[in-house]
Scaffold this motif. Structure first.
Motif, PDB file in Angstrom:
ATOM      1  N   PRO A 223       0.823  -1.278  -0.112  1.00 24.90           N
ATOM      2  CA  PRO A 223       0.073  -0.122   0.106  1.00 24.90           C
ATOM      3  C   PRO A 223       0.822   1.181  -0.042  1.00 24.90           C
ATOM      4  O   PRO A 223       0.328   2.365  -0.538  1.00 24.90           O
ATOM      5  N   ASP A 224       2.149   1.290   0.525  1.00 25.78           N
ATOM      6  CA  ASP A 224       2.731   2.314   0.716  1.00 25.78           C
ATOM      7  C   ASP A 224       3.287   2.837  -0.669  1.00 25.78           C
ATOM      8  O   ASP A 224       3.221   3.964  -1.278  1.00 25.78           O
ATOM      9  N   ILE A 225       3.899   1.762  -1.378  1.00 29.83           N
ATOM     10  CA  ILE A 225       4.287   1.994  -2.946  1.00 29.83           C
ATOM     11  C   ILE A 225       3.067   2.525  -3.893  1.00 29.83           C
ATOM     12  O   ILE A 225       3.305   3.368  -4.492  1.00 29.83           O
ATOM     13  N   GLU A 226       1.981   1.638  -3.722  1.00 27.86           N
ATOM     14  CA  GLU A 226       0.851   2.315  -4.480  1.00 27.86           C
ATOM     15  C   GLU A 226       0.162   3.672  -4.139  1.00 27.86           C
ATOM     16  O   GLU A 226      -0.085   4.336  -5.013  1.00 27.86           O
ATOM     17  N   GLY A 227       0.475   3.838  -2.804  1.00 24.57           N
ATOM     18  CA  GLY A 227       0.033   5.278  -2.309  1.00 24.57           C
ATOM     19  C   GLY A 227       1.042   6.398  -2.921  1.00 24.57           C
ATOM     20  O   GLY A 227       0.572   7.312  -3.294  1.00 24.57           O
ATOM     21  N   TYR A 228       2.272   5.973  -2.856  1.00 27.47           N
ATOM     22  CA  TYR A 228       3.306   7.084  -3.047  1.00 27.47           C
ATOM     23  C   TYR A 228       3.135   7.355  -4.791  1.00 27.47           C
ATOM     24  O   TYR A 228       3.205   8.469  -5.075  1.00 27.47           O
ATOM     25  N   LEU A 229       2.966   6.267  -5.599  1.00 27.04           N
ATOM     26  CA  LEU A 229       3.068   6.493  -6.997  1.00 27.04           C
ATOM     27  C   LEU A 229       1.445   6.758  -7.529  1.00 27.04           C
ATOM     28  O   LEU A 229       1.279   6.853  -8.734  1.00 27.04           O
ATOM     29  N   SER A 230       0.567   6.572  -6.614  1.00 29.38           N
ATOM     30  CA  SER A 230      -0.918   6.951  -6.897  1.00 29.38           C
ATOM     31  C   SER A 230      -1.438   5.815  -8.015  1.00 29.38           C
ATOM     32  O   SER A 230      -1.768   5.972  -8.991  1.00 29.38           O
ATOM     33  N   ALA A 231      -0.644   4.357  -7.695  1.00 26.10           N
ATOM     34  CA  ALA A 231      -0.817   3.597  -8.693  1.00 26.10           C
ATOM     35  C   ALA A 231      -1.971   2.638  -8.483  1.00 26.10           C
ATOM     36  O   ALA A 231      -2.382   2.220  -7.576  1.00 26.10           O
ATOM     37  N   THR A 232      -2.638   2.134  -9.837  1.00 20.40           N
ATOM     38  CA  THR A 232      -3.924   1.056  -9.841  1.00 20.40           C
ATOM     39  C   THR A 232      -3.278  -0.044 -10.151  1.00 20.40           C
ATOM     40  O   THR A 232      -2.567  -0.154 -11.352  1.00 20.40           O
ATOM     41  N   PHE A 233      -3.660  -1.089  -9.514  1.00 21.80           N
ATOM     42  CA  PHE A 233      -3.241  -2.368  -9.696  1.00 21.80           C
ATOM     43  C   PHE A 233      -4.500  -2.981 -10.453  1.00 21.80           C
ATOM     44  O   PHE A 233      -5.675  -2.915 -10.170  1.00 21.80           O
ATOM     45  N   HIS A 234      -3.974  -3.955 -11.300  1.00 23.43           N
ATOM     46  CA  HIS A 234      -4.736  -4.782 -12.218  1.00 23.43           C
ATOM     47  C   HIS A 234      -4.330  -6.382 -11.904  1.00 23.43           C
ATOM     48  O   HIS A 234      -3.051  -6.494 -11.943  1.00 23.43           O
ATOM     49  N   ASP A 235      -5.447  -7.017 -11.871  1.00 22.86           N
ATOM     50  CA  ASP A 235      -4.935  -8.674 -11.593  1.00 22.86           C
ATOM     51  C   ASP A 235      -4.862  -9.341 -12.774  1.00 22.86           C
ATOM     52  O   ASP A 235      -4.430 -10.353 -12.627  1.00 22.86           O
ATOM     53  N   THR A 236      -5.034  -8.955 -14.067  1.00 17.70           N
ATOM     54  CA  THR A 236      -4.740  -9.577 -15.202  1.00 17.70           C
ATOM     55  C   THR A 236      -4.225  -8.515 -16.063  1.00 17.70           C
ATOM     56  O   THR A 236      -4.383  -7.281 -16.037  1.00 17.70           O
ATOM     57  N   MET A 237      -3.442  -9.093 -17.017  1.00 14.11           N
ATOM     58  CA  MET A 237      -2.664  -8.407 -18.065  1.00 14.11           C
ATOM     59  C   MET A 237      -3.555  -7.726 -18.993  1.00 14.11           C
ATOM     60  O   MET A 237      -3.480  -6.670 -19.410  1.00 14.11           O
ATOM     61  N   ASP A 238      -4.545  -8.479 -19.317  1.00 15.85           N
ATOM     62  CA  ASP A 238      -5.577  -8.040 -20.244  1.00 15.85           C
ATOM     63  C   ASP A 238      -6.231  -6.871 -19.623  1.00 15.85           C
ATOM     64  O   ASP A 238      -6.635  -5.893 -20.430  1.00 15.85           O
ATOM     65  N   SER A 239      -6.476  -6.639 -18.589  1.00 19.35           N
ATOM     66  CA  SER A 239      -7.326  -5.825 -17.902  1.00 19.35           C
ATOM     67  C   SER A 239      -6.287  -4.384 -18.040  1.00 19.35           C
ATOM     68  O   SER A 239      -6.742  -3.414 -18.348  1.00 19.35           O
ATOM     69  N   LEU A 240      -5.102  -4.656 -17.846  1.00 24.10           N
ATOM     70  CA  LEU A 240      -4.083  -3.486 -17.795  1.00 24.10           C
ATOM     71  C   LEU A 240      -4.045  -3.191 -19.308  1.00 24.10           C
ATOM     72  O   LEU A 240      -4.058  -1.816 -19.547  1.00 24.10           O
ATOM     73  N   LEU A 241      -4.101  -4.108 -20.216  1.00 19.63           N
ATOM     74  CA  LEU A 241      -3.784  -3.396 -21.734  1.00 19.63           C
ATOM     75  C   LEU A 241      -5.254  -2.620 -22.076  1.00 19.63           C
ATOM     76  O   LEU A 241      -4.746  -1.555 -22.829  1.00 19.63           O
ATOM     77  N   ALA A 242      -6.382  -3.159 -21.678  1.00 23.71           N
ATOM     78  CA  ALA A 242      -7.338  -2.385 -22.048  1.00 23.71           C
ATOM     79  C   ALA A 242      -7.452  -0.953 -21.453  1.00 23.71           C
ATOM     80  O   ALA A 242      -8.102  -0.173 -22.078  1.00 23.71           O
ATOM     81  N   ALA A 243      -7.029  -0.621 -20.337  1.00 24.14           N
ATOM     82  CA  ALA A 243      -6.765   0.465 -19.760  1.00 24.14           C
ATOM     83  C   ALA A 243      -5.600   1.670 -20.177  1.00 24.14           C
ATOM     84  O   ALA A 243      -5.884   2.773 -19.776  1.00 24.14           O
ATOM     85  N   SER A 244      -4.880   1.109 -20.803  1.00 28.44           N
ATOM     86  CA  SER A 244      -3.566   1.909 -20.752  1.00 28.44           C
ATOM     87  C   SER A 244      -3.459   2.795 -22.197  1.00 28.44           C
ATOM     88  O   SER A 244      -3.899   2.034 -23.436  1.00 28.44           O
ATOM     89  N   ASP A 245      -2.922   3.823 -22.106  1.00 27.29           N
ATOM     90  CA  ASP A 245      -2.741   4.678 -23.335  1.00 27.29           C
ATOM     91  C   ASP A 245      -1.336   4.170 -23.807  1.00 27.29           C
ATOM     92  O   ASP A 245      -1.249   4.653 -25.126  1.00 27.29           O
ATOM     93  N   CYS A 246      -0.485   3.795 -22.657  1.00 26.76           N
ATOM     94  CA  CYS A 246       0.948   3.649 -23.353  1.00 26.76           C
ATOM     95  C   CYS A 246       1.155   2.326 -22.365  1.00 26.76           C
ATOM     96  O   CYS A 246       1.136   2.467 -21.240  1.00 26.76           O
ATOM     97  N   VAL A 247       1.732   1.352 -23.029  1.00 28.92           N
ATOM     98  CA  VAL A 247       1.964   0.195 -22.287  1.00 28.92           C
ATOM     99  C   VAL A 247       3.608   0.018 -22.326  1.00 28.92           C
ATOM    100  O   VAL A 247       4.228   0.230 -23.239  1.00 28.92           O
ATOM    101  N   VAL A 248       4.325  -0.320 -20.992  1.00 31.15           N
ATOM    102  CA  VAL A 248       5.604  -0.366 -20.770  1.00 31.15           C
ATOM    103  C   VAL A 248       6.059  -1.804 -20.525  1.00 31.15           C
ATOM    104  O   VAL A 248       5.674  -2.127 -19.181  1.00 31.15           O
ATOM    105  N   LEU A 249       6.917  -2.417 -21.100  1.00 32.20           N
ATOM    106  CA  LEU A 249       7.450  -3.595 -20.714  1.00 32.20           C
ATOM    107  C   LEU A 249       8.461  -3.560 -19.506  1.00 32.20           C
ATOM    108  O   LEU A 249       9.531  -2.863 -19.911  1.00 32.20           O
ATOM    109  N   CYS A 250       8.338  -3.897 -18.467  1.00 32.83           N
ATOM    110  CA  CYS A 250       9.381  -3.867 -17.173  1.00 32.83           C
ATOM    111  C   CYS A 250       9.815  -5.086 -16.489  1.00 32.83           C
ATOM    112  O   CYS A 250       9.902  -5.052 -15.122  1.00 32.83           O
ATOM    113  N   THR A 251       9.434  -6.393 -17.276  1.00 32.48           N
ATOM    114  CA  THR A 251       9.459  -7.335 -16.506  1.00 32.48           C
ATOM    115  C   THR A 251      10.579  -8.202 -17.183  1.00 32.48           C
ATOM    116  O   THR A 251      11.181  -8.162 -18.102  1.00 32.48           O
ATOM    117  N   PRO A 252      11.316  -9.362 -16.223  1.00 34.08           N
ATOM    118  CA  PRO A 252      12.313 -10.111 -16.627  1.00 34.08           C
ATOM    119  C   PRO A 252      11.896 -11.150 -17.789  1.00 34.08           C
ATOM    120  O   PRO A 252      10.381 -11.308 -17.977  1.00 34.08           O
TER     121      PRO A 252
END
Length: 369
Positions: A223-252
């Motif tokens: 919650p501290d990280i999410e609060g600091y960044l005002s970040a919204t969590f998506h529990d699926t990648m499809d949900s994130l893709l549908a909501a995003s104006d720009c998608v950034v890959l930052c995963t191994p």
């Protein structure tokens, strides 16, 4: 002249195969001598017996032979301070990992990615694998800001038209790029992976440019990280893709691509895409298809699936909708200084009874006496 097998700290490093000081644990140093952190290295070499195999010994056939004959004894750590050297033996797979002595407790390497090392097998053998992504976070984040801006402002098109020397192309871009460009403020920036690098990018673009931060990750952040960044969590990648104006890959890198024709079809019409992770995560032809159809309006790719070759279709699009760079995001002198120091500190932490700073495979680790 043959390369010396000792690192350049007088009296600190024996030649390959020579016995170390009594009571000291041994570190196998693969790659070039240290360059940037002599004070840290002075401490490091006072604590451990450092052995640095020659370039010839680091070639895979000779390296395997040396491990089989226990040429370097029962060493306790592997130290790779630079990304450009120390990888001559190739992928750390079962063939190499199974030959390591049971005494090895930690492998600390330069670089953020670790697709060249089987971290699961390392963990099962009781070896903590530490990357150095933390040292590259600022460099990658700075570079990613430029790439994200490029996708909203069509910088390849603007720059390419300016340098042609054609007044007609200049005027055409001046007129049409305006209608296709957007401000960053209020746009949804979606992260696939929100680790150290993702958080550094989100901080810059969220707090600095007023973008809305959304993310998908296998483990939800605190919650501290999410609060600091005002970040919204998506529990699926499809949900994130549908909501995003720009998608950034930052995963191994994992098994197979994440951005394919199927997943790209889940994005918003005209969305943007940035990859600063690994080229193997992306189907380049699917990205080219999406750019040509308008599903994606612009992309910025620092990494490529067939490096150093770049997909020819993307090359053709580089004058208009694709910003292409040469795996440069983490490439600063500051990053290399940090790689070297962080790798030493990871080993010192583990071998002196403390904790690793940047372990990536603790979930695979078995208890080891």
């Amino acid at each position: 002249m043959a390369e010396p097998t000792n690192t350049p700290m007088p009296g600190a490093t024996p030649r390959s195969g020579s016995p170390g000081p009594a009571g000291k644990l041994t570190v196998l140093h693969i790659g070039d001598p240290i360059k940037y952190n002599p004070q840290t290295y002075a401490t490091f070499s006072s604590l451990f017996n450092i052995i640095r195999p020659s370039t010839e010994e680091r070639q895979r056939p000779e390296f395997i032979k040396a491990l089989k004959e226990k040429r370097w004894g029962d060493f306790h750590a592997i130290f790779r301070p630079f990304w450009g050297t120390g990888g001559e033996m190739g992928k750390w797979d079962a063939e190499l990992i199974e030959l390591l002595p049971d005494s090895v407790r930690v492998f600390a390497s330069a670089g953020a990615g670790f697709d060249w090392a089987d971290t699961k097998l390392f963990g099962e053998k009781g070896v903590i694998y530490c990357n150095a992504g933390l040292a590259a976070a600022d460099a990658v984040a700075d570079f990613a800001v430029a790439m994200i801006i490029s996708t909203f402002r069509h910088l390849p098109w603007c720059m390419g038209s300016a340098i042609t020397g054609s007044p007609a192309e200049f005027q055409d871009c001046h007129k049409r790029a305006t209608a296709e460009s957007r401000n960053l403020t209020g746009q949804v920036l979606g992260f696939v992976g929100l680790g150290n690098i993702g958080q550094a990018i989100a901080k810059r673009l969220g707090l600095g440019f007023g973008m809305k931060i959304h993310y998908f990750d296998v483990i939800r952040k605190s919650p501290d990280i999410e609060g600091y960044l005002s970040a919204t969590f998506h529990d699926t990648m499809d949900s994130l893709l549908a909501a995003s104006d720009c998608v950034v890959l930052c995963t191994p890198a994992g098994e197979g691509a994440l951005m394919t024709a199927k997943t790209i079809s889940k994005t918003k019409q005209g969305a943007r895409f940035v990859n600063i992770a690994r080229g193997s995560l992306v189907d380049d032809d699917a990205v080219a298809d999406a750019l040509e159809s308008g599903r994606l309006s612009a992309v910025a790719l620092d990494v490529h699936s067939t490096e150093p070759d770049i997909n020819p279709r993307l090359l053709r699009l580089s004058k208009t909708s694709a910003m292409l760079t040469c795996h440069n995001a983490g490439g600063t002198l500051d990053t290399h200084i940090g790689f070297e120091e962080l790798s030493m500190k990871n080993i010192m932490g583990v071998l002196t009874g403390g904790k690793a700073i940047t372990p990536v495979n603790m979930h695979f680790l078995k208890s080891k006496m």
